[in-house]
Design an enzyme around this catalytic site. Structure first.
Site, PDB file in Angstrom:
ATOM      1  N   ARG A  97       0.863  -1.173   0.000  1.00 62.60           N
ATOM      2  CA  ARG A  97       0.000   0.000   0.000  1.00 62.60           C
ATOM      3  C   ARG A  97       0.901   1.225   0.000  1.00 62.60           C
ATOM      4  O   ARG A  97       2.086   1.145   0.305  1.00 62.60           O
ATOM      5  CB  ARG A  97      -0.882   0.002   1.236  1.00 62.60           C
ATOM      6  N   HIS A  98       0.310   2.383  -0.292  1.00 61.44           N
ATOM      7  CA  HIS A  98       1.056   3.638  -0.178  1.00 61.44           C
ATOM      8  C   HIS A  98       1.433   3.853   1.286  1.00 61.44           C
ATOM      9  O   HIS A  98       0.798   3.286   2.190  1.00 61.44           O
ATOM     10  CB  HIS A  98       0.183   4.786  -0.670  1.00 61.44           C
ATOM     11  N   ASN A 103      -5.156   9.687   6.059  1.00 61.96           N
ATOM     12  CA  ASN A 103      -5.184   8.615   7.054  1.00 61.96           C
ATOM     13  C   ASN A 103      -5.095   9.164   8.469  1.00 61.96           C
ATOM     14  O   ASN A 103      -5.653   8.601   9.390  1.00 61.96           O
ATOM     15  CB  ASN A 103      -4.045   7.615   6.820  1.00 61.96           C
ATOM     16  N   ARG A 128      -0.314   9.732  -3.422  1.00 64.61           N
ATOM     17  CA  ARG A 128       0.231   8.946  -2.307  1.00 64.61           C
ATOM     18  C   ARG A 128       0.999   7.702  -2.753  1.00 64.61           C
ATOM     19  O   ARG A 128       1.919   7.268  -2.070  1.00 64.61           O
ATOM     20  CB  ARG A 128      -0.853   8.610  -1.286  1.00 64.61           C
ATOM     21  N   GLU A 157      -7.493   4.016  -6.353  1.00 61.43           N
ATOM     22  CA  GLU A 157      -8.325   3.439  -5.286  1.00 61.43           C
ATOM     23  C   GLU A 157      -9.788   3.345  -5.700  1.00 61.43           C
ATOM     24  O   GLU A 157     -10.260   4.118  -6.546  1.00 61.43           O
ATOM     25  CB  GLU A 157      -8.180   4.298  -4.016  1.00 61.43           C
ATOM     26  N   HIS A 162      -3.450   0.847  -3.553  1.00 63.73           N
ATOM     27  CA  HIS A 162      -4.373   1.199  -2.473  1.00 63.73           C
ATOM     28  C   HIS A 162      -5.027  -0.052  -1.897  1.00 63.73           C
ATOM     29  O   HIS A 162      -5.049  -1.094  -2.532  1.00 63.73           O
ATOM     30  CB  HIS A 162      -5.440   2.135  -3.028  1.00 63.73           C
TER      31      HIS A 162
HETATM   32  C1  NAG Z   1      -5.762   5.922   4.084  1.00 69.23           C
HETATM   33  O1  NAG Z   1      -6.112   7.066   3.366  1.00 69.23           O
HETATM   34  C2  NAG Z   1      -6.579   6.862   2.060  1.00 69.23           C
HETATM   35  C3  NAG Z   1      -6.804   8.224   1.472  1.00 69.23           C
HETATM   36  O2  NAG Z   1      -5.615   8.975   1.495  1.00 69.23           O
HETATM   37  C4  NAG Z   1      -7.856   6.035   2.125  1.00 69.23           C
HETATM   38  O3  NAG Z   1      -8.317   5.757   0.824  1.00 69.23           O
HETATM   39  C5  NAG Z   1      -7.577   4.730   2.859  1.00 69.23           C
HETATM   40  O4  NAG Z   1      -8.770   3.992   3.011  1.00 69.23           O
HETATM   41  C6  NAG Z   1      -6.995   5.030   4.227  1.00 69.23           C
HETATM   42  N1  NAG Z   1      -6.684   3.762   4.841  1.00 69.23           N
HETATM   43  C7  NAG Z   1      -6.370   3.586   6.101  1.00 69.23           C
HETATM   44  C8  NAG Z   1      -6.145   2.202   6.566  1.00 69.23           C
HETATM   45  O5  NAG Z   1      -6.279   4.511   6.854  1.00 69.23           O
END
Ligand code: NAG
Ligand code: NAG
Ligand code: NAG
Length: 451
Positions: free
Chosen positions: A237-238, A244, A290, A314, A379
């Site tokens: 993942r990024h 987040n 990201r 994503e 993603h």
């Molecule tokens: C992290 O952030 C991305 C958007 O930047 C979002 O699509 C993703 O679901 C988030 N995932 C987690 C585990 O926080």
């Protein structure tokens, strides 16, 4: 609160042919030509796109009666052996036809070794009576290295040789191949009325004859993209994103400071996962910041080629883009519940479902099959779908799989499945992973993740 009204027209499977065609894919070829590998991959691919498919392996029917036969058993002049092999083929074909009759089956893959014209005619007749199309897939291989590799895989992984001395097993297996060679008949011009594909040295030359329907042509396209050179695929993942930190989904935010630390750690993590010297790896990212930022240092340090794919973006969360799970639960409570009930098919208002993502990832899977070593930085939802393809994860499970941030997954395809290893970077991140039926909890990862 009926979820039916919320599932916005998501039921159609674009792969299903308009007529209800049923297909029996018949594997043709000598042992150690990669037939089981091709059969297994085709089955996983079909299941992944939502088509009920099953492998019927004649060897496992035969094994029920004769668990560990030696090469003599396969001698064409051994009448006892011949009787049992024939019974095994008949049992496999009967079970297969019954599966079709029950209405559950769309594609059956008959994985058998005996390849004679007579046997092919017999299978064709049995299928025709049951209104099932046949598609023959012949794997021809004269590349000694490929064959040797396959022999090594088989003798170390086949149940026929379980617990035996590898040297003895290899010798016996070569003798078995010799016995099959005595009766083997390749598909030739007298069989032009059959639908078939001939693969020569897995992927280098392909001959296609008489493909009639859409489903068969998709399947043939997939099979012709396969190769069996050793390679690995890395998934990440990024790094943690700005979104987040606040628990928002979607958007196109930058990575956070800790995300940047992961980006810097990624080249080392990849190395730690085991990369043979002089291995070329291609870096794939989505078009979102990201993932590009996460792959930045990796590309700069290694000089590996880098590709950005829109198809790796994503899952589109539509009107929920930029909201937190708590906000979604508050603003769209029915949607939130419907998504929990059937996350795979649930499509966000104005956005996508997991099923939609699988459909747009199909060209990515084709390209992955054609490629060798690839690292994909993408993603969560997309990664779950790609992972499900390699590990054969059922549709109802894959959307719930936890894929932590700051973790590199290494997948290595083998003849009978995919090996998986995970490497965690020692960099904390938030987790918004939510178990089915729970409220969204925004939390730091437990500390043991640093292990
Ligand atoms: C992290 O952030 C991305 C958007 O930047 C979002 O699509 C993703 O679901 C988030 N995932 C987690 C585990 O926080
Ligand atoms: C293969 O099938 C043919 C025709 O059904 C049969 O005559 C032959 O003995 C079989 N050979 C093997 C090795 O199973
Ligand atoms: C994202 O990073 C870029 C480059 O560092 C910066 O110019 C931009 O303002 C950042 N965007 C946000 C929303 O922080």
């Amino acid at each position: 609160m009926s979820s039916g009204s919320i599932r916005r027209g998501n039921g159609h499977n674009y792969f299903a042919s308009s007529d209800d065609s049923k297909i029996c894919v018949v594997m043709v070829g000598l042992p150690a030509r990669g037939k089981s590998l091709i059969a297994g991959k085709a089955m996983r691919y079909l299941a992944w796109v939502g088509i009920p498919a099953r492998v019927f392996n004649v060897g496992s029917y035969r094994r029920a009666g004769t668990p560990q036969p030696n090469a003599n058993f396969f001698d064409p002049h051994n009448t006892e052996g011949e009787k049992m092999r024939r019974a095994a083929a008949e049992a496999a074909v009967s079970d297969m036809l019954q599966w079709f009759q029950s209405g559950k089956g769309v594609v059956a893959i008959l994985d058998a070794t005996n390849s004679t014209k007579e046997r092919r005619r017999w299978i064709h007749e049995r299928c025709q009576e049951a209104n099932v199309e046949t598609l023959y897939v012949e794997s021809i291989c004269d590349d000694e290295d490929l064959i040797m590799n396959n022999i090594l895989e088989v003798k170390t992984t086949s149940p026929d040789y379980k617990g035996q001395d590898p040297e003895v097993a290899a010798l016996d297996f070569r003798n078995r191949i010799r016995n099959y060679e005595k009766v083997y008949e390749t598909i030739d011009d007298n069989e032009k009325h059959f639908t078939y594909v001939k693969l020569i040295n897995v992927g280098s030359t392909v001959i296609i004859n008489q493909i009639k329907d859409y489903l068969s042509s998709r399947l043939v396209y997939y099979i012709q993209n396969l190769h069996i050179k050793p390679r690995s695929i890395w998934l990440s993942r990024h790094g943690e994103s700005e979104y987040n930190l606040t628990g928002k989904i979607g958007g196109d935010s930058n990575i956070s400071e800790r995300g940047e630390a992961y980006a810097r750690a990624l080249p080392g993590l990849l190395k730690k996962s085991g990369v043979p010297p002089n291995t070329k790896i291609v870096i794939w990212t989505s078009t979102l910041k990201r993932t590009i930022q996460t792959a930045h240092h990796l590309a700069a340090e290694t000089g590996f080629e880098k590709l950005e794919w829109k198809a790796l973006d994503e899952l589109d969360s539509g009107v929920c883009d930029g909201l937190t799970y708590e906000q979604i639960a508050e603003k769209y409570p029915e949607d939130f519940a419907a998504r929990d009930e059937d996350k795979y098919n649930y499509r966000y208002r104005g956005g996508e479902s997991y099923r939609d993502v699988v459909i747009r990832l199909e060209p990515i899977i084709m390209e992955l099959e054609r490629s060798e070593n690839v690292i994909i930085v993408t993603h969560q939802a997309v990664l779950r779908c790609i992972y499900a393809y390699f590990l054969n994860t059922p549709q109802e499970q894959s959307p719930w799989m936890e894929v932590p941030l700051h973790t590199l997954i290494k997948l290595t395809p083998r003849a009978y499945g995919t090996d998986e290893q995970r490497f965690k970077a020692d960099i904390p991140a938030v987790s918004t992973w939510r178990a089915k039926g729970t409220s969204a909890k925004h939390q730091e990862y437990p500390t043991e993740i640093k292990a």
